[in-house]
Design a protein around this motif. Structure first.
Motif, PDB file in Angstrom:
ATOM      1  N   UNK A  14       0.833  -1.310   0.101  1.00  0.00           N
ATOM      2  CA  UNK A  14       0.140   0.078  -0.010  1.00  0.00           C
ATOM      3  C   UNK A  14       0.952   1.292  -0.164  1.00  0.00           C
ATOM      4  N   UNK A  15       0.250   2.406  -0.469  1.00  0.00           N
ATOM      5  CA  UNK A  15       1.109   3.639  -0.400  1.00  0.00           C
ATOM      6  C   UNK A  15       0.896   4.270   1.084  1.00  0.00           C
ATOM      7  N   UNK A  16       2.128   4.555   1.586  1.00  0.00           N
ATOM      8  CA  UNK A  16       2.152   5.035   2.662  1.00  0.00           C
ATOM      9  C   UNK A  16       2.563   6.518   2.871  1.00  0.00           C
ATOM     10  N   UNK A  17       1.816   7.536   3.171  1.00  0.00           N
ATOM     11  CA  UNK A  17       2.367   8.873   3.265  1.00  0.00           C
ATOM     12  C   UNK A  17       3.236   9.073   4.252  1.00  0.00           C
ATOM     13  N   UNK A  18       4.194  10.134   4.082  1.00  0.00           N
ATOM     14  CA  UNK A  18       5.495  10.436   4.880  1.00  0.00           C
ATOM     15  C   UNK A  18       5.051  12.039   5.265  1.00  0.00           C
ATOM     16  N   UNK A  19       5.557  12.295   6.492  1.00  0.00           N
ATOM     17  CA  UNK A  19       5.241  13.541   7.012  1.00  0.00           C
ATOM     18  C   UNK A  19       6.106  14.535   6.268  1.00  0.00           C
ATOM     19  N   UNK A  20       7.354  14.609   6.092  1.00  0.00           N
ATOM     20  CA  UNK A  20       8.364  15.356   5.595  1.00  0.00           C
ATOM     21  C   UNK A  20       8.573  14.800   4.150  1.00  0.00           C
ATOM     22  N   UNK A  21       9.109  15.999   3.320  1.00  0.00           N
ATOM     23  CA  UNK A  21       9.301  15.921   1.890  1.00  0.00           C
ATOM     24  C   UNK A  21      10.526  16.600   1.439  1.00  0.00           C
ATOM     25  N   UNK A  22      11.034  16.151   0.351  1.00  0.00           N
ATOM     26  CA  UNK A  22      12.112  16.738  -0.303  1.00  0.00           C
ATOM     27  C   UNK A  22      11.647  17.091  -1.692  1.00  0.00           C
ATOM     28  N   UNK A  23      12.017  18.399  -1.813  1.00  0.00           N
ATOM     29  CA  UNK A  23      11.691  19.043  -3.416  1.00  0.00           C
ATOM     30  C   UNK A  23      12.551  18.350  -4.512  1.00  0.00           C
ATOM     31  N   UNK A  24      11.784  17.885  -5.405  1.00  0.00           N
ATOM     32  CA  UNK A  24      12.399  17.276  -6.557  1.00  0.00           C
ATOM     33  C   UNK A  24      12.302  18.237  -8.095  1.00  0.00           C
ATOM     34  N   UNK A  25      13.398  18.696  -8.641  1.00  0.00           N
ATOM     35  CA  UNK A  25      13.185  19.689  -9.521  1.00  0.00           C
ATOM     36  C   UNK A  25      13.329  19.013 -11.028  1.00  0.00           C
ATOM     37  N   UNK A  26      12.485  19.676 -11.854  1.00  0.00           N
ATOM     38  CA  UNK A  26      12.333  19.420 -13.310  1.00  0.00           C
ATOM     39  C   UNK A  26      13.853  19.947 -13.777  1.00  0.00           C
ATOM     40  N   UNK A  27      14.814  19.172 -14.311  1.00  0.00           N
ATOM     41  CA  UNK A  27      16.056  19.679 -14.643  1.00  0.00           C
ATOM     42  C   UNK A  27      16.097  20.531 -15.826  1.00  0.00           C
TER      43      UNK A  27
END
Length: 484
Positions: A14-27
């Motif tokens: 199952x998909x499990x949400x995470x509290x913190x996130x990292x920004x991923x940029x379109x190169x």
């Protein structure tokens, strides 16, 4: 601007949400386009627990049953090839056409190849009539496999590890690069749609020092397969040594091409254009040193430089673009520093960054683009000739004799691959035998057979990956002896 995609971990099916996130940029634009979970010990623990719970059921299935599951995943992935190619391009920076003809088809091939091949290699037997016994071997799975894959060929290299690990009966916790996690997340949805058994594959997203370290040092993960930098590979080896984990490390390279004066010049230059600049030079097998026999050097340099200047750089969605952006701003800055190092070390930049203007559409001005760059005039001990750059920079230098060039090519800490261009096949064999590299191509580049061992020597790697080599890595052999 579209709202960023929010990615979740995949644990226990199952998909499990995470509290913190990292920004991923379109190169290609520099804009944030995805939010990646910033996972740590807790998420890794949950994933390993899920994989352990699924291990007994999965490992007890027949090889054919496991193969059927992988083949179903391959079929669904193939049916969504265009969707995955577009996502891989946007996430990594490579042209869409490249992801369409190489990355995603290779993912499908990885799944199908190991599904078909592994069942034929699992067990052997031997009868000893004098002793009155039968011996047979079992290749037994080891448990939870920790898989860490890089950002340059994201799903391609993840499936290259995932398929044999699963076919050998292991369950998996994988950590893709936090810079290119989107297609791995999409792959989780394919697993769900294929009704893949819950917990057999778990994917945790996050940074190396947090999620990665938690995975490699986890006491219930007996083996780790890693592809990435030599520096990180060294850290993994040191961190896991007291735990006696089984390691497969595919790391950096400083790959050379040797061009003899009897080569097919046109074919050689076309091949070296690909091997130096494909995927913006961000392939572990890319050529970053070119040794050209002195009688051919001037002519080669003129023609190769002309070809490099014609390379079209721009938005990855443009079908005529050969080179998209590099993957990230920090990586672009690192690669550009090597051009400064080359100048400091006495080199001459013949074409590329700082020599020609890079004209980009307005929406791509903040993207991570640079031109393919050719440098000459450097000594073999210079930084650009010794250190992995991992970008569209290649150094060209002359040589006189066969013996000389073999010594010079081998004079680096790396040994992943090399290429030799000559019409003299006897010389091709001789040179290939003497080059210290895991793979040597003659008159070609990046022709891969999954049955052939892949890996490096020296600081380029530990272990090999292939049908047989991966089988041996992801299992342990047990001998059973029975008195008749």
């Amino acid at each position: 601007m579209d709202e960023p995609i929010v990615i979740n971990n995949f644990i226990g099916g199952v998909m499990v949400p995470c509290q913190d996130h990292i920004d991923s940029h379109d190169p290609s634009t520099g804009l944030v386009w995805a939010k990646i979970p910033d996972s740590g010990q807790a998420e890794v623990d949950a994933a390993v627990n899920a994989a352990q719970a699924a291990f007994e059921g999965w490992s007890c299935k027949s090889a054919q049953t496991r193969a059927n599951h992988l083949l179903k995943v391959a079929d669904i992935l193939e049916s969504r090839l265009e969707e995955f190619a577009v996502a891989e391009s946007r996430d990594q920076g490579k042209p869409v056409w490249l992801a369409r003809i190489i990355d995603i088809p290779r993912c499908v091939l990885n799944l199908r190849h190991f599904a078909h091949a592994i069942p034929h290699h699992l067990n052997t037997s031997n009868v000893n009539p004098e002793m009155g016994v039968v011996n047979y071997t079992l290749r037994e799975p080891q448990g939870v496999a920790g898989l860490i894959s890089p950002w340059n060929l994201p799903l391609y290299l993840l499936t290259f590890k995932l398929a044999p690990a699963l076919m050998c009966g292991n369950t998996v916790v994988a950590k893709p690069s936090e810079m290119t996690s989107v297609t791995a997340y999409m792959f989780c949805k394919v697993l769900q749609d294929a009704d893949f058994p819950a917990g057999v594959v778990n994917i945790v997203f996050g940074r190396g020092p947090s999620a990665g370290q938690a995975l490699i040092t986890h006491p219930q993960v007996p083996l780790v397969s890693f592809t990435g930098s030599t520096l990180t590979g060294k850290f993994i080896a040191q961190a896991t040594a007291p735990m006696f984990k089984k390691l497969s490390l595919e790391m950096g390279g400083k790959n050379a091409a040797v061009v003899f004066d009897d080569c097919d010049m046109e074919s050689c230059i076309a091949t070296l254009k690909r091997s130096s600049f494909i995927n913006s030079g961000q392939v572990c097998l890319c050529t970053s040193r070119i040794f050209v026999q002195k009688s051919l050097f001037k002519d080669f340099l003129e023609k190769f430089t002309a070809v490099a200047r014609e390379v079209k750089i721009g938005p990855p969605s443009d079908k005529d673009v050969f080179m998209g952006p590099l993957n990230s701003k920090p990586h672009l800055e690192k690669v550009l520093r090597y051009i400064s190092y080359a100048v400091e070390d006495g080199g001459q930049v013949l074409c590329g960054h700082g020599v020609e203007i890079l004209d980009l559409p307005p929406q791509n001005k903040e993207g991570y683009f640079m031109r393919p760059t050719i440098i000459t005039g450097l000594s073999d001990k210079s930084r650009c000739m010794q250190e992995e750059i991992f970008g569209p920079i290649t150094c060209v230098t002359p040589f006189d004799t066969e013996e000389e060039v073999i010594t010079r090519v081998n004079d680096t800490p790396y040994g992943l691959c090399a290429s030799v261009f000559t019409s003299n096949l006897a010389r091709g064999h001789r040179v290939a035998h003497k080059l210290k590299a895991g793979t040597v191509w003659t008159n070609c580049w990046l022709v891969r057979d999954l049955d052939m061992p892949f890996g490096g020597v020296k600081k380029s790697g530990l272990g090999r990956e292939s049908t047989q080599d991966s089988l041996e890595f992801y299992t342990e052999a047990k001998t059973v002896c029975i008195k008749i």
